[in-house]
Design an enzyme around this catalytic site. Structure first.
Site, PDB file in Angstrom:
ATOM      1  N   LYS A  93       0.809  -1.221   0.000  1.00 15.06           N
ATOM      2  CA  LYS A  93       0.000   0.000   0.000  1.00 15.06           C
ATOM      3  C   LYS A  93       0.847   1.279   0.000  1.00 15.06           C
ATOM      4  O   LYS A  93       2.056   1.237   0.274  1.00 15.06           O
ATOM      5  CB  LYS A  93      -0.930  -0.020   1.219  1.00 15.06           C
ATOM      6  CG  LYS A  93      -1.958  -1.165   1.189  1.00 15.06           C
ATOM      7  CD  LYS A  93      -2.948  -1.029   2.348  1.00 15.06           C
ATOM      8  CE  LYS A  93      -3.979  -2.149   2.321  1.00 15.06           C
ATOM      9  NZ  LYS A  93      -4.999  -1.967   3.390  1.00 15.06           N
TER      10      LYS A  93
ATOM     11  N   TYR B 173     -12.385  -2.315  -3.877  1.00 15.93           N
ATOM     12  CA  TYR B 173     -12.867  -2.484  -2.494  1.00 15.93           C
ATOM     13  C   TYR B 173     -14.388  -2.363  -2.396  1.00 15.93           C
ATOM     14  O   TYR B 173     -14.902  -1.975  -1.347  1.00 15.93           O
ATOM     15  CB  TYR B 173     -12.213  -1.434  -1.592  1.00 15.93           C
ATOM     16  CG  TYR B 173     -10.809  -1.798  -1.109  1.00 15.93           C
ATOM     17  CD1 TYR B 173     -10.586  -2.908  -0.302  1.00 15.93           C
ATOM     18  CD2 TYR B 173      -9.715  -0.994  -1.424  1.00 15.93           C
ATOM     19  CE1 TYR B 173      -9.321  -3.223   0.173  1.00 15.93           C
ATOM     20  CE2 TYR B 173      -8.422  -1.304  -0.959  1.00 15.93           C
ATOM     21  CZ  TYR B 173      -8.249  -2.421  -0.157  1.00 15.93           C
ATOM     22  OH  TYR B 173      -6.993  -2.735   0.314  1.00 15.93           O
TER      23      TYR B 173
ATOM     24  N   PHE C 288     -15.448   3.813   6.678  1.00 17.61           N
ATOM     25  CA  PHE C 288     -14.079   4.172   6.305  1.00 17.61           C
ATOM     26  C   PHE C 288     -13.832   4.089   4.792  1.00 17.61           C
ATOM     27  O   PHE C 288     -12.701   4.241   4.346  1.00 17.61           O
ATOM     28  CB  PHE C 288     -13.071   3.293   7.059  1.00 17.61           C
ATOM     29  CG  PHE C 288     -13.269   1.807   6.887  1.00 17.61           C
ATOM     30  CD1 PHE C 288     -12.807   1.153   5.752  1.00 17.61           C
ATOM     31  CD2 PHE C 288     -13.912   1.060   7.867  1.00 17.61           C
ATOM     32  CE1 PHE C 288     -12.979  -0.216   5.585  1.00 17.61           C
ATOM     33  CE2 PHE C 288     -14.094  -0.320   7.710  1.00 17.61           C
ATOM     34  CZ  PHE C 288     -13.624  -0.951   6.559  1.00 17.61           C
TER      35      PHE C 288
ATOM     36  N   ARG D 191      -1.611 -14.315   4.975  1.00 16.63           N
ATOM     37  CA  ARG D 191      -2.304 -13.630   6.060  1.00 16.63           C
ATOM     38  C   ARG D 191      -1.511 -13.730   7.373  1.00 16.63           C
ATOM     39  O   ARG D 191      -1.515 -12.796   8.176  1.00 16.63           O
ATOM     40  CB  ARG D 191      -3.730 -14.180   6.210  1.00 16.63           C
ATOM     41  CG  ARG D 191      -4.560 -13.859   4.961  1.00 16.63           C
ATOM     42  CD  ARG D 191      -5.973 -14.386   5.024  1.00 16.63           C
ATOM     43  NE  ARG D 191      -6.794 -13.632   5.959  1.00 16.63           N
ATOM     44  CZ  ARG D 191      -7.289 -12.424   5.705  1.00 16.63           C
ATOM     45  NH1 ARG D 191      -7.014 -11.814   4.569  1.00 16.63           N
ATOM     46  NH2 ARG D 191      -8.043 -11.823   6.580  1.00 16.63           N
TER      47      ARG D 191
ATOM     48  N   THR E 181      -5.129  -7.026  10.828  1.00 15.65           N
ATOM     49  CA  THR E 181      -5.431  -5.774  10.124  1.00 15.65           C
ATOM     50  C   THR E 181      -4.990  -4.562  10.925  1.00 15.65           C
ATOM     51  O   THR E 181      -4.402  -3.623  10.379  1.00 15.65           O
ATOM     52  CB  THR E 181      -6.955  -5.681   9.855  1.00 15.65           C
ATOM     53  OG1 THR E 181      -7.347  -6.839   9.115  1.00 15.65           O
ATOM     54  CG2 THR E 181      -7.306  -4.432   9.067  1.00 15.65           C
TER      55      THR E 181
ATOM     56  N   ARG F 247       2.709  -6.128   9.412  1.00 17.06           N
ATOM     57  CA  ARG F 247       1.958  -5.006   9.991  1.00 17.06           C
ATOM     58  C   ARG F 247       2.513  -4.597  11.353  1.00 17.06           C
ATOM     59  O   ARG F 247       2.533  -3.410  11.677  1.00 17.06           O
ATOM     60  CB  ARG F 247       0.470  -5.342  10.046  1.00 17.06           C
ATOM     61  CG  ARG F 247      -0.172  -5.229   8.648  1.00 17.06           C
ATOM     62  CD  ARG F 247      -1.472  -5.929   8.582  1.00 17.06           C
ATOM     63  NE  ARG F 247      -2.213  -5.671   7.347  1.00 17.06           N
ATOM     64  CZ  ARG F 247      -3.212  -6.427   6.927  1.00 17.06           C
ATOM     65  NH1 ARG F 247      -3.601  -7.471   7.648  1.00 17.06           N
ATOM     66  NH2 ARG F 247      -3.849  -6.148   5.798  1.00 17.06           N
TER      67      ARG F 247
ATOM     68  N   ASN G 104      -2.077   0.350   6.675  1.00 18.33           N
ATOM     69  CA  ASN G 104      -1.524  -0.871   7.264  1.00 18.33           C
ATOM     70  C   ASN G 104      -0.622  -1.661   6.314  1.00 18.33           C
ATOM     71  O   ASN G 104      -0.490  -2.868   6.426  1.00 18.33           O
ATOM     72  CB  ASN G 104      -2.647  -1.727   7.855  1.00 18.33           C
ATOM     73  CG  ASN G 104      -3.620  -2.225   6.811  1.00 18.33           C
ATOM     74  OD1 ASN G 104      -3.536  -1.846   5.642  1.00 18.33           O
ATOM     75  ND2 ASN G 104      -4.542  -3.081   7.205  1.00 18.33           N
TER      76      ASN G 104
ATOM     77  N   HIS H 255      -2.256  -5.442   1.701  1.00 13.60           N
ATOM     78  CA  HIS H 255      -3.552  -6.107   1.585  1.00 13.60           C
ATOM     79  C   HIS H 255      -3.298  -7.525   1.097  1.00 13.60           C
ATOM     80  O   HIS H 255      -2.390  -7.743   0.298  1.00 13.60           O
ATOM     81  CB  HIS H 255      -4.452  -5.393   0.571  1.00 13.60           C
ATOM     82  CG  HIS H 255      -5.632  -6.225   0.143  1.00 13.60           C
ATOM     83  ND1 HIS H 255      -6.777  -6.303   0.894  1.00 13.60           N
ATOM     84  CD2 HIS H 255      -5.808  -7.068  -0.911  1.00 13.60           C
ATOM     85  CE1 HIS H 255      -7.615  -7.146   0.301  1.00 13.60           C
ATOM     86  NE2 HIS H 255      -7.053  -7.617  -0.796  1.00 13.60           N
TER      87      HIS H 255
ATOM     88  N   GLU I 156      -9.607 -11.089  -7.258  1.00 10.03           N
ATOM     89  CA  GLU I 156      -8.667  -9.985  -7.075  1.00 10.03           C
ATOM     90  C   GLU I 156      -7.464 -10.106  -8.007  1.00 10.03           C
ATOM     91  O   GLU I 156      -6.951  -9.100  -8.486  1.00 10.03           O
ATOM     92  CB  GLU I 156      -8.219  -9.922  -5.601  1.00 10.03           C
ATOM     93  CG  GLU I 156      -9.368  -9.507  -4.685  1.00 10.03           C
ATOM     94  CD  GLU I 156      -8.958  -9.371  -3.227  1.00 10.03           C
ATOM     95  OE1 GLU I 156      -9.821  -8.973  -2.420  1.00 10.03           O
ATOM     96  OE2 GLU I 156      -7.782  -9.633  -2.879  1.00 10.03           O
TER      97      GLU I 156
HETATM   98  P1  CMP Z   1      -7.509  -4.546   3.729  1.00 11.10           P
HETATM   99  O1  CMP Z   1      -7.082  -5.936   4.038  1.00 11.10           O
HETATM  100  O2  CMP Z   1      -6.832  -3.888   2.585  1.00 11.10           O
HETATM  101  O3  CMP Z   1      -9.080  -4.539   3.464  1.00 11.10           O
HETATM  102  C1  CMP Z   1      -9.899  -3.416   3.752  1.00 11.10           C
HETATM  103  C2  CMP Z   1      -9.155  -2.334   4.426  1.00 11.10           C
HETATM  104  O4  CMP Z   1      -9.938  -1.370   5.068  1.00 11.10           O
HETATM  105  C3  CMP Z   1      -8.310  -2.903   5.538  1.00 11.10           C
HETATM  106  O5  CMP Z   1      -7.242  -3.651   5.010  1.00 11.10           O
HETATM  107  C4  CMP Z   1      -7.926  -1.662   6.308  1.00 11.10           C
HETATM  108  O6  CMP Z   1      -6.733  -1.064   5.839  1.00 11.10           O
HETATM  109  C5  CMP Z   1      -9.098  -0.745   6.016  1.00 11.10           C
HETATM  110  N1  CMP Z   1      -9.811  -0.503   7.262  1.00 11.10           N
HETATM  111  C6  CMP Z   1     -10.395  -1.420   8.052  1.00 11.10           C
HETATM  112  N2  CMP Z   1     -10.932  -0.815   9.131  1.00 11.10           N
HETATM  113  C7  CMP Z   1     -10.658   0.496   9.000  1.00 11.10           C
HETATM  114  C8  CMP Z   1     -10.930   1.628   9.795  1.00 11.10           C
HETATM  115  N3  CMP Z   1     -11.613   1.526  10.949  1.00 11.10           N
HETATM  116  N4  CMP Z   1     -10.498   2.822   9.349  1.00 11.10           N
HETATM  117  C9  CMP Z   1      -9.825   2.932   8.189  1.00 11.10           C
HETATM  118  N5  CMP Z   1      -9.537   1.883   7.390  1.00 11.10           N
HETATM  119  C10 CMP Z   1      -9.937   0.687   7.811  1.00 11.10           C
END
Ligand code: CMP
Length: 139
Positions: free
Chosen positions: A10, A50, A58, A86, A92, A103, A113, A116, A127
């Protein structure tokens, strides 16, 4: 079984020049990078990728962030690649990620983070084809 999964490095990570360090974590875990490209997403493309999160509070923050700077999209291949990826990514929320995971080491927040990864075989397939044609996957 051998699987393939879609990984994204990212913007928070590409900005800090962490692509190589993150790839080393994947390779050390036995995952092979069989396709990889650095691209700049538009906000619309990030929203399409997404779309399952479209109703989440969010969503706007997420899609703005993903389009803010380049990302590296890649396909990882290996034994149980989806679960293995994972594991290597960690939770996450970096505050909950186990020591040694990507992470835990690199992520800045739950939104920013660093990586993905696909969460299941069906989403991995979708994907991967969102970003790559079959010709680009060289296992
Ligand atoms: P990802 O695995 O890329 O899939 C969806 C993404 O949404 C997740 O990782 C986070 O980076 C993001 N995400 C999840 N919860 C929140 C949150 N509370 N605020 C902002 N981003 C979020």
């Amino acid at each position: 079984a051998t699987e393939r999964t879609l990984s994204i490095i990212k913007p928070d990570a590409t900005r800090r020049n962490l692509t190589g360090k993150i790839n080393a974590k994947f390779e050390d875990a036995g995952l092979r990078i069989i396709a990889q490209k650095r691209i700049q997403l538009t906000k619309a493309q990030a929203g399409e990728f997404y779309k399952v999160h479209a109703e989440r509070p969010f969503f706007d923050e997420l899609t703005t962030f993903m389009a803010s700077e380049p990302v590296v999209v890649q396909v990882l291949e290996g034994e149980s690649a989806i679960a293995k990826n994972r594991e290597v990514m960690g939770a996450t929320n970096p505050a909950e990620a186990e020591a040694g995971t990507i992470r835990a080491e690199f992520a800045e927040s739950v939104g920013e983070n660093s990586v993905h990864g696909s969460d299941a075989p069906e989403t991995a397939k979708e994907e991967i084809s969102f970003f790559f044609s079959g010709l680009e996957l060289v296992g």
